[in-house]
Write a protein that holds these residues in place. Structure first.
Motif, PDB file in Angstrom:
ATOM      1  N   SER A 146      -9.526   3.000  -3.064  1.00  0.00           N
ATOM      2  CA  SER A 146      -8.267   2.911  -2.318  1.00  0.00           C
ATOM      3  C   SER A 146      -7.864   4.249  -1.706  1.00  0.00           C
ATOM      4  N   VAL A 147      -6.812   4.220  -0.897  1.00  0.00           N
ATOM      5  CA  VAL A 147      -6.270   5.450  -0.297  1.00  0.00           C
ATOM      6  C   VAL A 147      -5.873   6.415  -1.417  1.00  0.00           C
ATOM      7  N   PHE A 148      -5.083   5.902  -2.373  1.00  0.00           N
ATOM      8  CA  PHE A 148      -4.618   6.748  -3.470  1.00  0.00           C
ATOM      9  C   PHE A 148      -5.800   7.248  -4.316  1.00  0.00           C
ATOM     10  N   ASN A 199      -4.534   2.984  -8.067  1.00  0.00           N
ATOM     11  CA  ASN A 199      -3.206   2.840  -7.447  1.00  0.00           C
ATOM     12  C   ASN A 199      -2.160   3.539  -8.307  1.00  0.00           C
ATOM     13  N   LEU A 234      -0.257  13.338   1.591  1.00  0.00           N
ATOM     14  CA  LEU A 234      -0.117  12.151   0.745  1.00  0.00           C
ATOM     15  C   LEU A 234       0.518  12.497  -0.599  1.00  0.00           C
ATOM     16  N   THR A 241       3.825  10.883  -2.300  1.00  0.00           N
ATOM     17  CA  THR A 241       3.786  10.144  -3.571  1.00  0.00           C
ATOM     18  C   THR A 241       4.458  10.905  -4.720  1.00  0.00           C
ATOM     19  N   VAL A 299       4.904   2.237  -0.135  1.00  0.00           N
ATOM     20  CA  VAL A 299       3.949   3.337  -0.360  1.00  0.00           C
ATOM     21  C   VAL A 299       2.909   2.921  -1.403  1.00  0.00           C
ATOM     22  N   THR A 359      -0.983   2.439  -0.341  1.00  0.00           N
ATOM     23  CA  THR A 359      -1.982   3.389  -0.859  1.00  0.00           C
ATOM     24  C   THR A 359      -2.961   2.740  -1.837  1.00  0.00           C
TER      25      THR A 359
END
Lengths: 601, 50
Positions: A234-236, A330, A459, A463, A543, A547
């Motif tokens: 994932s992005v996160f 996540n 990012l 976060t 968000v 993410t």
């Protein structure tokens, strides 16, 4: 016989580095405090200003202390490993590779065992190692799945004679109890034990190097490797993986310099001398009920302290590559893990005064406690700052920080720049090091490293307030007596829907909206300054959901060497895992139950 | 669901772990509280103050 290297550390240098870090952190804190006093005294000194001074000084000290690890890792050379002649691993006695599992996904976990066993066989070292899957799974469903997949593992592994499985019907003492149970039952058959997590993977060369290095240094009781995060989707997860790959080795090198022989044990991807461990690491139950009493949750830091207390060196050896683990994909899973760690670390308040511990180990335990006490301190600083602005409002007509502020303009900007510098400077310096030293190749290109670092900073800025709120909640839960226990990690696809994210973070949205409303009514001039914190909080569900999604469109961003040039054991795991889980699609109809199809297919 | 019975596929190729016991003595991490220590501290403070 061939040449290898014994781990090297200098305890006298470690003490110098500790004092240096303390001196720099104190000086930085004093400087920031001086700037703050200049800024605050312009409109008269209040009790709230004193509170802000105390809280901000604590925050600056903590930030600088953390940054010092990175600075040492960047600018100080590590002691060169001592060249030694080594035998084959067989000559050092047998080593048990322990993989404790608790309600994990068997095909994924057992494929790791198969991959490591296969790689050990490939380099001809398998004879010196036995692999133990130590299950603490409590449900009948998990136990049955494990038994089914064990059959598949033993069928597929040529070195099956070296693979063992046992399950405890009752998981007393959790992971520490699981390892202890093994040692009490079978420990005397082995010289060393390598402890893994269910998501750990280690290259065969790394496993052999660990044995050779610990064997070459009789004073070393435990050797911890630096696991690299892999398989993030994932992005996160990918941002976390990138940060862990780029920044963590530098910080770990600096931390290792400061720790010397009183280093950390992170509970996995480490090797220890079984007899030394057995003699010094039998953990008692703490007085009272959880969350502070009962079984010790974060057992690893305590075990490291106990080994040091018994006279054994505990070393972090960042030089051993080929050590891998997986990370949360996540923010919700990250927060879930944080809740566990928070409870475990705060429980250390009962242990920090344990008799005869080394001073540095006490500091390490305190550091772990403060890791979770600092988020509430940051939050308190924000709240006090808003309250303070309201009280100061009548003293100046409008504006804040450099507009119509009674204190000098430069002091406010200098303070903001100073804190931002402490936060961002290490990351930029490390990126520069990668770019200048030609190590950017594994990350795509020099430009890509720079873009990835800037994107990671952006990012993590977005976060950070969300993570902070989860950490504050974790602390409040523990101090109010909530026992979160030790739930299993989610290692499956971590994609979250907006609804799932909303149900887990609506309260952050409420807090963010309430905070912004208070700022708008009490100190409108502060609205712009509060937006970087309030907006991510208000938008937390979006968000978190966004993410958690895979990063396929921007695959090149946050690329790491384990993706561009994967280690053989990673490829082996992927091959085996795909083979085991892929058969279901082809045979699912025939067998009805896809899992049975996988095991039998 | 917890269960303490043998699970249904016990007959599979599981081998017993090696029988090689190793003692693992429990370590002391917490000292029980003693009122005597409070008295000793009080005496020490009193002596220091002269």
């Amino acid at each position: 016989m061939r040449l290898s290297a014994a781990p090297a550390y200098r305890q006298d240098r470690a003490v110098v580095f500790r004092w240096t870090a303390l001196a720099v952190s104190s000086a930085t804190t004093l400087f920031a405090a001086w700037l703050f006093v200049l800024l605050a005294q312009g409109d008269g000194w209040t009790a709230l200003d004193a509170a802000r001074l105390a809280l901000s000084s604590l925050c600056v000290f903590w930030l600088t202390w953390g940054t010092m690890g990175g600075m040492l890792g960047l600018f100080v050379a590590t002691p060169k490993p001592v060249a030694i002649e080594v035998d084959t691993p067989q000559a050092h006695g047998r080593t048990a590779i322990l993989m404790p599992i608790y309600n994990e996904d068997p095909p994924s976990t057992f494929a790791r065992v198969a991959a490591m066993s296969g790689r050990l066989l490939e380099i001809g070292a398998h004879g010196a190692f036995d692999i133990f899957i130590l299950s603490d799974s409590q449900s009948l469903e998990s136990a049955t799945r494990e038994a089914l997949w064990l059959e598949r593992l033993l069928t597929d592994c040529p070195a099956r004679e070296q693979i063992f499985y046992r399950r405890r019907p009752k998981n007393s003492g959790r992971k520490a109890g699981n390892i202890e149970d093994f040692i009490r039952h079978s420990g005397a058959a082995y010289e060393y034990a390598i402890v893994l997590d269910a998501d750990s993977l280690m290259e065969a060369d790394a496993i052999v190097a660990m044995v050779q290095r610990i064997a070459a240094a009789p004073q070393v009781g435990l050797l911890q490797t630096l696991p690299e995060i892999v398989h993030a989707r994932s992005v996160f997860g990918r941002a976390l993986q990138f940060a862990a790959t780029v920044y963590t080795p530098v910080f770990a090198r600096g931390t290792a310099l400061m720790q010397g022989g009183e280093g950390p044990y992170w509970g996995h991807n480490a090797i220890f001398r079984i007899r030394a461990f057995a003699q010094s690491c039998g953990l008692p139950q703490l007085h009272g009920n959880p969350p502070f009493g009962g079984h010790i949750l974060s057992h690893d830091y305590v075990e490291a302290a106990l080994l040091a207390r018994a006279g054994h060196a505990v070393l972090l050896d960042p030089a051993i590559g080929g050590s891998f683990e997986e990370g949360p994909d996540n923010i919700m899973d990250f927060a879930k893990r944080d809740q566990r760690w928070c409870q475990g670390n705060l429980q250390h308040s009962r242990i920090v005064m344990a008799p005869a511990l080394h001073l540095w180990n006490r500091i390490t335990l305190l550091q772990g406690i403060f890791n979770y006490l600092m988020p509430p301190v940051w939050l308190a600083l924000l709240i006090v700052s808003i309250a303070s602005a309201d009280i100061a409002r009548p003293l100046y007509s409008y504006g804040y920080y450099g507009f119509e502020r009674p204190g000098p303009d430069w002091a406010g900007w200098a303070l903001i720049g100073f804190v931002a510098g402490i936060l961002i400077l290490p990351k930029l310096l490390i990126a520069t090091l990668y770019i200048l030293s030609g190590r950017a190749k594994g990350f795509g290109s020099r430009l890509l490293v720079l873009v990835s670092v800037m994107a990671e900073i952006a990012l993590s800025t977005i976060t950070a307030p969300i993570v902070l709120m989860f950490q504050v909640r974790a602390v409040l839960r523990v101090v109010s007596g909530f026992d979160g226990g030790w739930p299993p990690s989610n290692r499956k696809d971590g994609t979250l829907t907006l609804g799932q994210a909303m149900s887990g973070s609506w309260w952050i949205t409420c807090c963010g909206a309430a905070g912004l409303a208070v700022v708008m009514s009490l100190a409108p001039a502060l609205v712009v300054w509060s937006l970087p914190v309030a907006l991510p909080m208000i938008l937390a569900p979006f968000v978190i959901a966004a993410t958690s999604r895979p990063l396929s469109a921007l695959a090149a961003l946050w690329q790491v060497p384990s993706e561009t040039t994967p280690s053989p054991v990673l490829l082996e795991w992927e091959r085996i895992h795909a083979g085991w889980t892929g058969a279901a699609a082809a045979l699912g109809d025939e067998f009805g139950d896809p899992e049975t199809a996988n095991v039998l297919g | 669901m917890k269960h303490d019975t043998l699970f249904p596929v016990e007959h599979l190729r599981q081998r017993a772990l090696p029988e090689a016991p190793l003692a693992m003595p429990q370590q002391v991490l917490q000292r029980p509280f003693e009122w005597g220590s409070v008295f000793r501290l009080w005496t020490l403070v009193r002596l220091r103050r002269g």
